[in-house]
Design an enzyme around this catalytic site. Sequence first.
Site, PDB file in Angstrom:
ATOM      1  N   PRO A 245       0.797  -1.234   0.000  1.00  9.02           N
ATOM      2  CA  PRO A 245       0.000   0.000   0.000  1.00  9.02           C
ATOM      3  C   PRO A 245       0.828   1.282   0.000  1.00  9.02           C
ATOM      4  O   PRO A 245       0.812   2.046   0.966  1.00  9.02           O
ATOM      5  CB  PRO A 245      -0.829  -0.134   1.280  1.00  9.02           C
ATOM      6  CG  PRO A 245       0.058  -0.912   2.204  1.00  9.02           C
ATOM      7  CD  PRO A 245       0.788  -1.901   1.319  1.00  9.02           C
ATOM      8  N   CYS A 246       1.519   1.552  -1.091  1.00  5.98           N
ATOM      9  CA  CYS A 246       2.286   2.803  -1.183  1.00  5.98           C
ATOM     10  C   CYS A 246       1.355   4.011  -1.211  1.00  5.98           C
ATOM     11  O   CYS A 246       1.791   5.132  -0.930  1.00  5.98           O
ATOM     12  CB  CYS A 246       3.203   2.787  -2.401  1.00  5.98           C
ATOM     13  SG  CYS A 246       2.399   2.432  -3.971  1.00  5.98           S
ATOM     14  N   HIS A 247       0.062   3.789  -1.496  1.00  5.00           N
ATOM     15  CA  HIS A 247      -0.891   4.901  -1.493  1.00  5.00           C
ATOM     16  C   HIS A 247      -1.162   5.414  -0.080  1.00  5.00           C
ATOM     17  O   HIS A 247      -1.736   6.497   0.082  1.00  5.00           O
ATOM     18  CB  HIS A 247      -2.210   4.464  -2.148  1.00  5.00           C
ATOM     19  CG  HIS A 247      -2.889   3.324  -1.463  1.00  5.00           C
ATOM     20  ND1 HIS A 247      -2.509   2.010  -1.663  1.00  5.00           N
ATOM     21  CD2 HIS A 247      -3.908   3.282  -0.566  1.00  5.00           C
ATOM     22  CE1 HIS A 247      -3.270   1.214  -0.942  1.00  5.00           C
ATOM     23  NE2 HIS A 247      -4.121   1.960  -0.261  1.00  5.00           N
TER      24      HIS A 247
END
Length: 284
Positions: A245-247
Site C-alpha cells: 500500500p504505497c498509497h
Amino acid sequence: MKQEQLNYERIAKAIEYIRVNFKKQPSLEEIAEVVNLSPFHFQRLFTEWAGTSPKKFLQYISISYARKLLKETGASLFDVAYETGLSGNSRLHELFISIEGMTPAEYKNGGKDLNILFNCVSSPFGPLLLASTEKGICYMAFCDDEVEEIAKLRISFPQATYLKGFDKMQENALLIFQKDWSKLDQIKLHLKGTNFQLKVWESLLKIPMGKLSTYGAIAQSIKLPNASRAVGTAIGSNPVAFLIPCHRVIQSSGNLGGYMWGLNRKSSMIGWEASVIDPLNLSY
C-alpha cells in the site's frame, strides 16, 4: 465502454472535483452536476461504488483530514495507526502477506527461468494487470492502457515466458477488495527488488488499512532515519499496486505527494479504505 469502467471514471471525476474544491464544501447537487447525473442517481452510484455517502467520503479524502492526523498527535502516524480505531479481525496490520524475494540468479537474468501468467481484471479503482509466478504475485498495476502496461511488465522480466491466464494466486490477490478479509493470509508475493526495496515494501504492509504514514516514518521503521529520499524512491518503484500500500504514504506536510497511478486514484483508495473500516455510519 463497459458500464463498470464508466462508473469508475464518473466517480474519479467527482473525487477530483472534491479534492480541488474541498475548502468550499461543495454540495451534493454541485458534485452531481459535474458528472452530469441527478443528485439522487449520483448519491446511489457513489454509495454503491464506495460503500459510503459522498459527504463521508469527502471527509476522508480531503487534505485537511491528513493534516489533522499529522498535527493533532505528538506521535507519528505510523505509531498512532497502531493505537486507534481498528479492532478484531479487521486489524489489517496483523495481516501477513508472505514476501519471497527472487533469487540473485532470477534477478540477474531477467526472469529467464520464470513462467509468468498474466491477465487484466476489473477492480473498484479501474482495470488491473495481474501477473503471477508459481510462488506468488510478481506484478500488479492499474492499466488504463492494457497494451502499454503489458509492455512494462515484459521490460521488468524480459527473459520470462509469458502466458495469458488467471490462477489461484491472482484470485487470492483480489480478496483485498472484499470486506471479508479472513483469507488474506493466502496472498503471496514474489518480488524482484534489492534488499533495501524489499525492506521498504515489507514496512508498507504494516500500515493498517484506513491509516496513513509518512516517508520519514517509514525510514524510522527500517532504522534508517536519514533515508527518507531513498525510501521515497523505493516506494515509487513498488511493482504491486494496492497490495503493497504505497498509497498510504503521504508527505509530512499533509500533502498527498506523488503516486504513479494518479492522485485521483490515490485519493480514492484512501477514502475507500477509511470508509470500509470506520465503525460509524454517517449519512449525507
